[in-house]
Motif scaffolding. Sequence first.
Motif, PDB file in Angstrom:
ATOM      1  N   MET A 133      11.834 -14.185  -3.482  1.00  0.00           N
ATOM      2  CA  MET A 133      12.822 -13.176  -3.710  1.00  0.00           C
ATOM      3  C   MET A 133      12.358 -11.829  -3.172  1.00  0.00           C
ATOM      4  O   MET A 133      13.163 -11.060  -2.666  1.00  0.00           O
ATOM      5  CB  MET A 133      13.130 -13.071  -5.199  1.00  0.00           C
ATOM      6  N   LYS A 134      11.080 -11.567  -3.278  1.00  0.00           N
ATOM      7  CA  LYS A 134      10.575 -10.291  -2.751  1.00  0.00           C
ATOM      8  C   LYS A 134      10.749 -10.215  -1.236  1.00  0.00           C
ATOM      9  O   LYS A 134      11.055  -9.158  -0.695  1.00  0.00           O
ATOM     10  CB  LYS A 134       9.112 -10.093  -3.137  1.00  0.00           C
ATOM     11  N   MET A 135      10.568 -11.333  -0.559  1.00  0.00           N
ATOM     12  CA  MET A 135      10.759 -11.349   0.896  1.00  0.00           C
ATOM     13  C   MET A 135      12.235 -11.117   1.239  1.00  0.00           C
ATOM     14  O   MET A 135      12.551 -10.369   2.165  1.00  0.00           O
ATOM     15  CB  MET A 135      10.278 -12.673   1.488  1.00  0.00           C
ATOM     16  N   LEU A 136      13.145 -11.740   0.497  1.00  0.00           N
ATOM     17  CA  LEU A 136      14.570 -11.509   0.727  1.00  0.00           C
ATOM     18  C   LEU A 136      14.934 -10.057   0.460  1.00  0.00           C
ATOM     19  O   LEU A 136      15.746  -9.470   1.176  1.00  0.00           O
ATOM     20  CB  LEU A 136      15.410 -12.433  -0.146  1.00  0.00           C
ATOM     21  N   ASP A 137      14.341  -9.473  -0.571  1.00  0.00           N
ATOM     22  CA  ASP A 137      14.581  -8.066  -0.874  1.00  0.00           C
ATOM     23  C   ASP A 137      14.144  -7.194   0.307  1.00  0.00           C
ATOM     24  O   ASP A 137      14.873  -6.293   0.736  1.00  0.00           O
ATOM     25  CB  ASP A 137      13.833  -7.683  -2.149  1.00  0.00           C
ATOM     26  N   VAL A 181      23.397  -8.514   6.937  1.00  0.00           N
ATOM     27  CA  VAL A 181      23.355  -9.971   6.868  1.00  0.00           C
ATOM     28  C   VAL A 181      23.731 -10.425   5.458  1.00  0.00           C
ATOM     29  O   VAL A 181      23.155  -9.976   4.472  1.00  0.00           O
ATOM     30  CB  VAL A 181      21.953 -10.508   7.242  1.00  0.00           C
ATOM     31  N   LEU A 182      24.721 -11.315   5.374  1.00  0.00           N
ATOM     32  CA  LEU A 182      25.126 -11.860   4.089  1.00  0.00           C
ATOM     33  C   LEU A 182      24.193 -13.000   3.703  1.00  0.00           C
ATOM     34  O   LEU A 182      23.822 -13.821   4.539  1.00  0.00           O
ATOM     35  CB  LEU A 182      26.566 -12.360   4.153  1.00  0.00           C
ATOM     36  N   ILE A 183      23.835 -13.055   2.439  1.00  0.00           N
ATOM     37  CA  ILE A 183      22.870 -14.043   1.959  1.00  0.00           C
ATOM     38  C   ILE A 183      23.551 -14.999   0.996  1.00  0.00           C
ATOM     39  O   ILE A 183      24.240 -14.583   0.074  1.00  0.00           O
ATOM     40  CB  ILE A 183      21.683 -13.349   1.260  1.00  0.00           C
ATOM     41  N   ARG A 196      20.060 -14.889 -11.817  1.00  0.00           N
ATOM     42  CA  ARG A 196      20.112 -13.422 -11.844  1.00  0.00           C
ATOM     43  C   ARG A 196      19.201 -12.832 -10.768  1.00  0.00           C
ATOM     44  O   ARG A 196      19.573 -11.902 -10.064  1.00  0.00           O
ATOM     45  CB  ARG A 196      19.711 -12.890 -13.213  1.00  0.00           C
ATOM     46  N   GLN A 197      17.991 -13.371 -10.610  1.00  0.00           N
ATOM     47  CA  GLN A 197      17.090 -12.862  -9.573  1.00  0.00           C
ATOM     48  C   GLN A 197      17.651 -13.096  -8.175  1.00  0.00           C
ATOM     49  O   GLN A 197      17.464 -12.273  -7.288  1.00  0.00           O
ATOM     50  CB  GLN A 197      15.714 -13.492  -9.693  1.00  0.00           C
ATOM     51  N   ALA A 198      18.318 -14.219  -7.979  1.00  0.00           N
ATOM     52  CA  ALA A 198      18.907 -14.490  -6.667  1.00  0.00           C
ATOM     53  C   ALA A 198      19.939 -13.435  -6.297  1.00  0.00           C
ATOM     54  O   ALA A 198      20.048 -13.029  -5.145  1.00  0.00           O
ATOM     55  CB  ALA A 198      19.547 -15.876  -6.652  1.00  0.00           C
ATOM     56  N   VAL A 199      20.680 -12.964  -7.287  1.00  0.00           N
ATOM     57  CA  VAL A 199      21.699 -11.938  -7.038  1.00  0.00           C
ATOM     58  C   VAL A 199      21.080 -10.548  -6.970  1.00  0.00           C
ATOM     59  O   VAL A 199      21.324  -9.793  -6.029  1.00  0.00           O
ATOM     60  CB  VAL A 199      22.797 -11.989  -8.130  1.00  0.00           C
ATOM     61  N   GLU A 200      20.269 -10.195  -7.968  1.00  0.00           N
ATOM     62  CA  GLU A 200      19.760  -8.837  -8.058  1.00  0.00           C
ATOM     63  C   GLU A 200      18.620  -8.545  -7.093  1.00  0.00           C
ATOM     64  O   GLU A 200      18.579  -7.470  -6.500  1.00  0.00           O
ATOM     65  CB  GLU A 200      19.318  -8.541  -9.487  1.00  0.00           C
ATOM     66  N   LEU A 201      17.690  -9.447  -6.941  1.00  0.00           N
ATOM     67  CA  LEU A 201      16.534  -9.212  -6.074  1.00  0.00           C
ATOM     68  C   LEU A 201      16.709  -9.854  -4.705  1.00  0.00           C
ATOM     69  O   LEU A 201      16.292  -9.289  -3.700  1.00  0.00           O
ATOM     70  CB  LEU A 201      15.267  -9.740  -6.752  1.00  0.00           C
TER      71      LEU A 201
END
Length: 64
Positions: free
Chosen positions: A1-5, A14-16, A38-43
Motif C-alpha cells: 500500500m505504501k508503494m501505491l501511495d 492513473v485510476l487504481i 479501508r487501506q486499499a481505498v485510503e492508502l
Amino acid sequence: MKMLDYLHSVYPQVLISLHAASWLRDSCRLEGLRFHIRQAVELGHAERIGHGVDVMYEDDATAC
C-alpha cells in the motif's frame, strides 16, 4: 500500500483498481481482514475494489 501511495503521488491521473477481498481460510487469519479494504481505498487510492465481500470483517464496516 505504501508503494501505491507513492506511485499515486507521482501519477495521480492513473485510476487504481484493487482486489482487496475474498478471504481464503488457509491463507489469512481473520484478524488480518480488519483493515485491508479501508487501506486499499485510503492508502492505496483504489477507485474500485474487486468483490469487497469481506467488508463485514472490517473495523467500523459501515464507514467503509
